[in-house]
Design a protein around this motif. Structure first.
Motif, PDB file in Angstrom:
ATOM      1  N   ILE A   1       0.837  -1.203   0.000  1.00  0.00           N
ATOM      2  CA  ILE A   1       0.000   0.000   0.000  1.00  0.00           C
ATOM      3  C   ILE A   1       0.869   1.249   0.000  1.00  0.00           C
ATOM      4  O   ILE A   1       0.546   2.240  -0.660  1.00  0.00           O
ATOM      5  CB  ILE A   1      -0.982  -0.003   1.191  1.00  0.00           C
ATOM      6  CG1 ILE A   1      -1.938  -1.187   1.082  1.00  0.00           C
ATOM      7  CG2 ILE A   1      -1.756   1.314   1.288  1.00  0.00           C
ATOM      8  CD1 ILE A   1      -2.742  -1.229  -0.210  1.00  0.00           C
ATOM      9  N   SER A   2       1.996   1.229   0.706  1.00  0.00           N
ATOM     10  CA  SER A   2       2.884   2.399   0.708  1.00  0.00           C
ATOM     11  C   SER A   2       3.418   2.672  -0.699  1.00  0.00           C
ATOM     12  O   SER A   2       3.553   3.832  -1.098  1.00  0.00           O
ATOM     13  CB  SER A   2       4.033   2.211   1.696  1.00  0.00           C
ATOM     14  OG  SER A   2       4.979   1.270   1.221  1.00  0.00           O
TER      15      SER A   2
ATOM     16  N   LEU B   1       0.634   4.197  -2.699  1.00  0.00           N
ATOM     17  CA  LEU B   1       0.484   5.570  -2.221  1.00  0.00           C
ATOM     18  C   LEU B   1       1.550   6.469  -2.846  1.00  0.00           C
ATOM     19  O   LEU B   1       1.243   7.571  -3.321  1.00  0.00           O
ATOM     20  CB  LEU B   1       0.576   5.596  -0.694  1.00  0.00           C
ATOM     21  CG  LEU B   1       0.598   6.941   0.000  1.00  0.00           C
ATOM     22  CD1 LEU B   1      -0.693   7.693  -0.230  1.00  0.00           C
ATOM     23  CD2 LEU B   1       0.824   6.753   1.485  1.00  0.00           C
TER      24      LEU B   1
ATOM     25  N   TYR C   1       0.926   9.627  -5.283  1.00  0.00           N
ATOM     26  CA  TYR C   1       1.481  10.894  -4.798  1.00  0.00           C
ATOM     27  C   TYR C   1       2.329  11.552  -5.880  1.00  0.00           C
ATOM     28  O   TYR C   1       2.137  12.717  -6.206  1.00  0.00           O
ATOM     29  CB  TYR C   1       2.316  10.594  -3.553  1.00  0.00           C
ATOM     30  CG  TYR C   1       2.787  11.798  -2.777  1.00  0.00           C
ATOM     31  CD1 TYR C   1       2.033  12.276  -1.719  1.00  0.00           C
ATOM     32  CD2 TYR C   1       3.996  12.420  -3.064  1.00  0.00           C
ATOM     33  CE1 TYR C   1       2.475  13.355  -0.967  1.00  0.00           C
ATOM     34  CE2 TYR C   1       4.440  13.498  -2.330  1.00  0.00           C
ATOM     35  CZ  TYR C   1       3.674  13.969  -1.282  1.00  0.00           C
ATOM     36  OH  TYR C   1       4.100  15.033  -0.542  1.00  0.00           O
TER      37      TYR C   1
ATOM     38  N   LEU D   1      -5.374   8.229  -5.034  1.00  0.00           N
ATOM     39  CA  LEU D   1      -5.179   8.330  -3.590  1.00  0.00           C
ATOM     40  C   LEU D   1      -6.506   8.140  -2.863  1.00  0.00           C
ATOM     41  O   LEU D   1      -6.584   7.413  -1.873  1.00  0.00           O
ATOM     42  CB  LEU D   1      -4.546   9.669  -3.219  1.00  0.00           C
ATOM     43  CG  LEU D   1      -4.260   9.922  -1.747  1.00  0.00           C
ATOM     44  CD1 LEU D   1      -3.383   8.827  -1.153  1.00  0.00           C
ATOM     45  CD2 LEU D   1      -3.593  11.273  -1.566  1.00  0.00           C
TER      46      LEU D   1
ATOM     47  N   LEU E   1      -7.465   4.579  -2.461  1.00  0.00           N
ATOM     48  CA  LEU E   1      -6.704   3.811  -1.478  1.00  0.00           C
ATOM     49  C   LEU E   1      -7.239   3.976  -0.054  1.00  0.00           C
ATOM     50  O   LEU E   1      -6.847   3.247   0.845  1.00  0.00           O
ATOM     51  CB  LEU E   1      -5.230   4.232  -1.496  1.00  0.00           C
ATOM     52  CG  LEU E   1      -4.441   3.904  -2.761  1.00  0.00           C
ATOM     53  CD1 LEU E   1      -3.065   4.573  -2.711  1.00  0.00           C
ATOM     54  CD2 LEU E   1      -4.315   2.406  -2.938  1.00  0.00           C
ATOM     55  N   LEU E   2      -8.140   4.940   0.141  1.00  0.00           N
ATOM     56  CA  LEU E   2      -8.656   5.224   1.485  1.00  0.00           C
ATOM     57  C   LEU E   2      -9.727   4.226   1.899  1.00  0.00           C
ATOM     58  O   LEU E   2     -10.505   3.737   1.076  1.00  0.00           O
ATOM     59  CB  LEU E   2      -9.243   6.631   1.542  1.00  0.00           C
ATOM     60  CG  LEU E   2      -8.306   7.795   1.242  1.00  0.00           C
ATOM     61  CD1 LEU E   2      -9.061   9.107   1.321  1.00  0.00           C
ATOM     62  CD2 LEU E   2      -7.111   7.797   2.166  1.00  0.00           C
TER      63      LEU E   2
ATOM     64  N   LEU F   1       2.005   5.036   8.279  1.00  0.00           N
ATOM     65  CA  LEU F   1       0.905   4.543   7.465  1.00  0.00           C
ATOM     66  C   LEU F   1       0.201   3.430   8.215  1.00  0.00           C
ATOM     67  O   LEU F   1       0.848   2.503   8.713  1.00  0.00           O
ATOM     68  CB  LEU F   1       1.437   4.009   6.131  1.00  0.00           C
ATOM     69  CG  LEU F   1       0.416   3.385   5.181  1.00  0.00           C
ATOM     70  CD1 LEU F   1      -0.607   4.420   4.721  1.00  0.00           C
ATOM     71  CD2 LEU F   1       1.129   2.767   3.982  1.00  0.00           C
TER      72      LEU F   1
ATOM     73  N   ARG G   1      -6.829  -0.944   3.106  1.00  0.00           N
ATOM     74  CA  ARG G   1      -7.193   0.430   2.768  1.00  0.00           C
ATOM     75  C   ARG G   1      -6.653   1.347   3.861  1.00  0.00           C
ATOM     76  O   ARG G   1      -6.616   0.992   5.038  1.00  0.00           O
ATOM     77  CB  ARG G   1      -8.715   0.573   2.660  1.00  0.00           C
ATOM     78  CG  ARG G   1      -9.391  -0.413   1.708  1.00  0.00           C
ATOM     79  CD  ARG G   1      -9.253  -0.093   0.245  1.00  0.00           C
ATOM     80  NE  ARG G   1     -10.016   1.030  -0.205  1.00  0.00           N
ATOM     81  CZ  ARG G   1     -11.308   1.003  -0.523  1.00  0.00           C
ATOM     82  NH1 ARG G   1     -12.001  -0.108  -0.432  1.00  0.00           N
ATOM     83  NH2 ARG G   1     -11.901   2.101  -0.939  1.00  0.00           N
ATOM     84  N   ILE G   2      -6.262   2.548   3.482  1.00  0.00           N
ATOM     85  CA  ILE G   2      -5.622   3.498   4.399  1.00  0.00           C
ATOM     86  C   ILE G   2      -6.627   4.057   5.403  1.00  0.00           C
ATOM     87  O   ILE G   2      -7.684   4.554   5.016  1.00  0.00           O
ATOM     88  CB  ILE G   2      -4.976   4.649   3.617  1.00  0.00           C
ATOM     89  CG1 ILE G   2      -3.857   4.109   2.711  1.00  0.00           C
ATOM     90  CG2 ILE G   2      -4.445   5.728   4.566  1.00  0.00           C
ATOM     91  CD1 ILE G   2      -3.319   5.118   1.723  1.00  0.00           C
TER      92      ILE G   2
ATOM     93  N   TRP H   1      -2.548   8.287   7.691  1.00  0.00           N
ATOM     94  CA  TRP H   1      -1.322   8.549   6.949  1.00  0.00           C
ATOM     95  C   TRP H   1      -0.814   9.918   7.335  1.00  0.00           C
ATOM     96  O   TRP H   1      -1.570  10.885   7.372  1.00  0.00           O
ATOM     97  CB  TRP H   1      -1.603   8.494   5.446  1.00  0.00           C
ATOM     98  CG  TRP H   1      -0.470   8.915   4.569  1.00  0.00           C
ATOM     99  CD1 TRP H   1       0.785   8.392   4.527  1.00  0.00           C
ATOM    100  CD2 TRP H   1      -0.510   9.947   3.583  1.00  0.00           C
ATOM    101  NE1 TRP H   1       1.518   9.031   3.575  1.00  0.00           N
ATOM    102  CE2 TRP H   1       0.755   9.985   2.978  1.00  0.00           C
ATOM    103  CE3 TRP H   1      -1.500  10.835   3.156  1.00  0.00           C
ATOM    104  CZ2 TRP H   1       1.069  10.883   1.961  1.00  0.00           C
ATOM    105  CZ3 TRP H   1      -1.189  11.731   2.151  1.00  0.00           C
ATOM    106  CH2 TRP H   1       0.090  11.742   1.559  1.00  0.00           C
TER     107      TRP H   1
END
Length: 157
Positions: free
Chosen positions: A41-42, A45, A49, A57, A60-61, A117, A124-125, A128
């Protein structure tokens, strides 16, 4: 006739038990995350980004954050974060954490930062932050709030 019903019922029960036994479990049914979940996931992200892709982005939430932030809020947050860091050149492997959270070194155009993170069990985030001081109360680049996955009030703190 009764014997047939009993046999049929037993076969149906046996079939159902067998089907349940061989059905794979999904993440929503309690399966543990893979060992590289937070790292994967990082990386996603960092790609979103650097591409300045607010829609990616937002995707990913976790649903709780998606409900609290609009895509426009995410675009604003991404802009403010990029003012702080510029492009991300690379992320370290997590220096500390588990399968659901990690503390990373973030090597960016303007310097070296800390990144925290946290993800949920569906990868899912939920939290962060990028900072040169992760213990500071106010953060320029943050989504979500540690603990409950809810934002701290504004899209970026």
């Amino acid at each position: 006739m009764l014997r047939r019903r009993v046999r049929y019922g037993m076969r149906s029960a046996l079939f159902l038990a067998t089907a349940l036994a061989i059905t794979p479990w999904s993440a929503s049914s309690g399966q543990a995350l893979g060992p590289f979940a937070v790292t994967n996931i990082s990386e996603a992200l960092a790609r979103a980004y650097n591409d300045e892709d607010a829609a990616a982005l937002y995707g990913l939430l976790a649903p709780g954050l998606q409900a609290r932030y609009t895509p426009n809020d995410i675009r604003e947050a991404l802009t403010l974060c990029r003012v702080l860091t510029g492009d991300i050149f690379r992320l370290s492997t997590p220096s500390w954490g588990t399968r659901t959270y990690g503390f990373f070194g973030l090597y960016a155009e303007t310097g070296v930062f800390d990144m925290v993170l946290e993800i949920d069990l569906t990868e899912r985030i939920i939290h962060w932050v990028v900072s040169d001081n992760v213990t500071a109360k106010e953060q320029q680049c943050q989504l979500g709030q540690k603990g409950d996955g809810a934002p701290a009030g504004s899209p970026v703190r």
